[in-house]
Design a protein around this motif. Structure first.
Motif, mmCIF file in Angstrom:
data_model
loop_
_atom_site.group_PDB
_atom_site.id
_atom_site.type_symbol
_atom_site.label_atom_id
_atom_site.label_comp_id
_atom_site.label_asym_id
_atom_site.label_seq_id
_atom_site.Cartn_x
_atom_site.Cartn_y
_atom_site.Cartn_z
ATOM 1 N N ASP A 177 -30.256 16.087 0.134
ATOM 2 C CA ASP A 177 -30.415 14.658 0.423
ATOM 3 C C ASP A 177 -31.838 14.189 0.126
ATOM 4 O OD1 ASP A 177 -27.798 14.512 1.313
ATOM 5 O OD2 ASP A 177 -28.326 14.710 3.436
ATOM 6 N N LEU A 178 -32.813 15.049 0.449
ATOM 7 C CA LEU A 178 -34.207 14.668 0.293
ATOM 8 C C LEU A 178 -34.709 14.788 -1.139
ATOM 9 C CD1 LEU A 178 -35.645 16.388 3.506
ATOM 10 C CD2 LEU A 178 -35.215 13.945 3.157
ATOM 11 N N ARG A 179 -34.050 15.629 -1.962
ATOM 12 C CA ARG A 179 -34.591 15.885 -3.295
ATOM 13 C C ARG A 179 -33.728 15.330 -4.425
ATOM 14 N NH1 ARG A 179 -37.673 21.464 -4.818
ATOM 15 N NH2 ARG A 179 -38.744 20.807 -2.905
ATOM 16 N N PHE A 180 -32.429 15.241 -4.243
ATOM 17 C CA PHE A 180 -31.544 14.860 -5.344
ATOM 18 C C PHE A 180 -30.915 13.498 -5.072
ATOM 19 C CE2 PHE A 180 -30.757 19.664 -5.634
ATOM 20 C CZ PHE A 180 -31.829 19.832 -6.493
ATOM 21 N N ASP A 181 -31.088 12.574 -6.010
ATOM 22 C CA ASP A 181 -30.491 11.245 -5.889
ATOM 23 C C ASP A 181 -29.113 11.173 -6.539
ATOM 24 O OD1 ASP A 181 -32.703 10.210 -4.564
ATOM 25 O OD2 ASP A 181 -33.728 9.713 -6.437
ATOM 26 N N GLY A 182 -28.878 11.992 -7.570
ATOM 27 C CA GLY A 182 -27.673 11.825 -8.384
ATOM 28 C C GLY A 182 -26.455 12.584 -7.896
ATOM 29 N N MET A 183 -26.565 13.389 -6.853
ATOM 30 C CA MET A 183 -25.433 14.176 -6.385
ATOM 31 C C MET A 183 -24.603 13.393 -5.379
ATOM 32 S SD MET A 183 -27.046 17.997 -5.804
ATOM 33 C CE MET A 183 -25.447 18.726 -5.418
ATOM 34 N N THR A 184 -23.301 13.501 -5.489
ATOM 35 C CA THR A 184 -22.425 12.867 -4.505
ATOM 36 C C THR A 184 -22.398 13.726 -3.238
ATOM 37 O OG1 THR A 184 -20.439 14.045 -5.204
ATOM 38 C CG2 THR A 184 -20.984 11.999 -6.384
ATOM 39 N N LYS A 185 -21.928 13.111 -2.141
ATOM 40 C CA LYS A 185 -21.822 13.849 -0.886
ATOM 41 C C LYS A 185 -20.879 15.030 -1.030
ATOM 42 C CE LYS A 185 -20.913 13.238 4.052
ATOM 43 N NZ LYS A 185 -20.563 12.258 5.120
ATOM 44 N N ALA A 186 -19.808 14.857 -1.785
ATOM 45 C CA ALA A 186 -18.851 15.943 -1.991
ATOM 46 C C ALA A 186 -19.496 17.092 -2.757
ATOM 47 C CB ALA A 186 -17.623 15.423 -2.733
ATOM 48 N N GLU A 187 -20.307 16.777 -3.764
ATOM 49 C CA GLU A 187 -20.997 17.811 -4.531
ATOM 50 C C GLU A 187 -21.989 18.575 -3.652
ATOM 51 O OE1 GLU A 187 -21.041 15.871 -9.036
ATOM 52 O OE2 GLU A 187 -22.561 15.258 -7.567
ATOM 53 N N LYS A 188 -22.705 17.832 -2.821
ATOM 54 C CA LYS A 188 -23.654 18.484 -1.917
ATOM 55 C C LYS A 188 -22.937 19.382 -0.922
ATOM 56 C CE LYS A 188 -26.937 14.628 -2.147
ATOM 57 N NZ LYS A 188 -27.483 13.467 -1.398
ATOM 58 N N SER A 189 -21.835 18.901 -0.390
ATOM 59 C CA SER A 189 -21.084 19.682 0.582
ATOM 60 C C SER A 189 -20.543 20.964 -0.039
ATOM 61 C CB SER A 189 -19.933 18.839 1.148
ATOM 62 O OG SER A 189 -19.179 19.587 2.071
ATOM 63 N N ALA A 190 -20.048 20.859 -1.259
ATOM 64 C CA ALA A 190 -19.511 22.035 -1.933
ATOM 65 C C ALA A 190 -20.604 23.061 -2.199
ATOM 66 C CB ALA A 190 -18.836 21.620 -3.239
ATOM 67 N N ARG A 191 -21.750 22.577 -2.653
ATOM 68 C CA ARG A 191 -22.858 23.502 -2.929
ATOM 69 C C ARG A 191 -23.375 24.121 -1.630
ATOM 70 N NH1 ARG A 191 -26.286 25.679 -6.196
ATOM 71 N NH2 ARG A 191 -28.509 25.850 -5.724
ATOM 72 N N ALA A 192 -23.487 23.332 -0.581
ATOM 73 C CA ALA A 192 -23.945 23.862 0.699
ATOM 74 C C ALA A 192 -22.992 24.938 1.203
ATOM 75 C CB ALA A 192 -24.067 22.739 1.722
ATOM 76 N N GLY A 193 -21.698 24.717 1.041
ATOM 77 C CA GLY A 193 -20.729 25.718 1.460
ATOM 78 C C GLY A 193 -20.862 27.010 0.670
ATOM 79 N N GLN A 194 -21.102 26.903 -0.635
ATOM 80 C CA GLN A 194 -21.289 28.090 -1.464
ATOM 81 C C GLN A 194 -22.521 28.881 -1.028
ATOM 82 O OE1 GLN A 194 -21.530 26.319 -5.345
ATOM 83 N NE2 GLN A 194 -19.313 26.017 -5.533
ATOM 84 N N LEU A 195 -23.587 28.165 -0.696
ATOM 85 C CA LEU A 195 -24.824 28.848 -0.314
ATOM 86 C C LEU A 195 -24.708 29.479 1.072
ATOM 87 C CD1 LEU A 195 -27.364 26.283 -1.761
ATOM 88 C CD2 LEU A 195 -26.985 28.620 -2.558
ATOM 89 N N LEU A 196 -24.004 28.834 1.988
ATOM 90 C CA LEU A 196 -23.788 29.452 3.293
ATOM 91 C C LEU A 196 -22.923 30.699 3.147
ATOM 92 C CD1 LEU A 196 -23.359 26.267 5.483
ATOM 93 C CD2 LEU A 196 -25.183 27.968 5.679
ATOM 94 N N ASP A 197 -22.005 30.686 2.200
ATOM 95 C CA ASP A 197 -21.238 31.893 1.897
ATOM 96 C C ASP A 197 -22.163 32.982 1.368
ATOM 97 O OD1 ASP A 197 -19.101 33.617 1.473
ATOM 98 O OD2 ASP A 197 -18.594 32.746 -0.467
ATOM 99 N N LEU A 198 -23.104 32.620 0.497
ATOM 100 C CA LEU A 198 -24.046 33.581 -0.068
ATOM 101 C C LEU A 198 -24.869 34.259 1.017
ATOM 102 C CD1 LEU A 198 -25.556 34.802 -2.575
ATOM 103 C CD2 LEU A 198 -27.113 32.842 -2.423
ATOM 104 N N VAL A 199 -25.278 33.512 2.048
ATOM 105 C CA VAL A 199 -26.111 34.095 3.102
ATOM 106 C C VAL A 199 -25.277 34.648 4.261
ATOM 107 C CG1 VAL A 199 -28.059 32.614 2.507
ATOM 108 C CG2 VAL A 199 -26.485 31.888 4.322
ATOM 109 N N GLY A 200 -23.952 34.717 4.077
ATOM 110 C CA GLY A 200 -23.098 35.355 5.072
ATOM 111 C C GLY A 200 -22.667 34.481 6.222
ATOM 112 N N LEU A 201 -22.674 33.156 6.019
ATOM 113 C CA LEU A 201 -22.312 32.233 7.107
ATOM 114 C C LEU A 201 -21.135 31.338 6.733
ATOM 115 C CD1 LEU A 201 -25.846 31.125 8.377
ATOM 116 C CD2 LEU A 201 -24.299 32.775 9.435
ATOM 117 N N ALA A 202 -20.229 31.837 5.909
ATOM 118 C CA ALA A 202 -19.091 31.022 5.472
ATOM 119 C C ALA A 202 -18.227 30.576 6.642
ATOM 120 C CB ALA A 202 -18.248 31.810 4.467
ATOM 121 N N ALA A 203 -18.185 31.377 7.707
ATOM 122 C CA ALA A 203 -17.348 31.033 8.861
ATOM 123 C C ALA A 203 -18.079 30.176 9.890
ATOM 124 C CB ALA A 203 -16.846 32.310 9.531
#
Length: 272
Positions: free
Chosen positions: A111-137
């Motif tokens: 939200d603070l760095r990217f203007d062109g991403m939709t909320k859905a795109e941000k949510s999807a990427r955030a979910g992928q990264l939480l999966d990467l760090v072991g917090l998918a659940a």
């Protein structure tokens, strides 16, 4: 010694961070006296030094948060002011927003760095990264519902969310208990291998540096310069107690620290 899954050849890669005879003064006190070092692309560099020598100052200079009085700092060939968007931070405290979930806290970086991403795109990427760090659940949990180590994993995911080339980590595990610190060290190595990011990691723990680093940069007392650079090519995961070369490096670092700051190193290799 090559490692499966490690970034390709950081020892021979081009520098992405360069300090060239950098001088920093706070009032009448000289902090850095022509400090010079570099960080290679894909490298895991740990910065060690006695208390008050300016370890964290180096990260602030990379992020354009402090001015220098002499020399030059370059990030990917540019000034820190020009290259700020290629960096991300992970601090000792996770600094999560308490009213946002884990997913929302990771999205906050975007939200603070990217203007062109939709909320859905941000949510999807955030979910992928939480999966990467072991917090998918745990994406819907608020910070108060997470352990200290889990909160720090969210902070790491948030740093990765802004797609940096370089991650600056300022004693990120020092507030955690010993067992959690050990687990987090293995986690950050796994994440580093999977992402190929360059990591500059400030620590006051000799054993932590030996377990994590490709190279250890040892800083002197003020006015600060580079006292030693120690390369480590042993395969990970590392066991200091079972590896002679790591024990020898540990003894060397402990000896140097006791000369710099008598009584500073405890039996666990931590610098007070």
């Amino acid at each position: 010694m090559a490692e499966a899954g490690a970034p390709a050849g950081p020892a021979t890669a081009a520098p992405v961070v360069r300090f060239d005879e950098v001088t920093v003064r706070f009032g009448a006190e000289t902090i850095y006296d022509r400090l010079s070092f570099d960080v290679k692309a894909g490298e895991f560099l740990c910065i060690l030094g006695p208390s008050g020598c300016g370890k964290s100052t180096s990260l602030r200079l990379m992020g354009d948060l402090l001015a220098i009085q002499g020399g030059r700092v370059e990030i990917e060939g540019r000034t820190p002011a020009e290259a700020w968007d290629r960096l991300a931070y992970v601090f000792q405290s996770p600094r999560l927003v308490p009213w946002r979930t884990a997913l929302g806290n990771v999205m906050l970086g975007m939200d603070l760095r990217f203007d062109g991403m939709t909320k859905a795109e941000k949510s999807a990427r955030a979910g992928q990264l939480l999966d990467l760090v072991g917090l998918a659940a745990d994406t819907a949990k608020f910070p108060a519902m997470l352990s200290g180590g889990e909160r720090q994993r969210v902070a790491i995911a948030r740093a990765l969310s802004v797609e940096p080339d370089i991650i600056l980590m300022d004693e990120p595990f020092s507030a955690l208990d010993l067992n959690t610190r050990r687990r987090m060290r293995q986690e950050i190595i796994r994440i580093w291998r999977e992402t190929g990011k360059t990591i500059v990691f400030v620590t006051h723990d000799i054993d932590e540096a030996l377990v994590l680093a490709d190279r250890i940069l040892l800083l002197s007392n003020k006015p600060t310069s580079v006292l030693d650079v120690i390369g480590i090519d042993e395969a990970r995961p590392r066991d200091i107690g079972k590896t002679l070369s790591l024990r020898e490096r540990r003894e060397r670092l402990v000896t140097l620290f006791r000369r710099l700051e008598p009584g500073a190193v405890n039996e666990e290799g931590e610098i007070s």
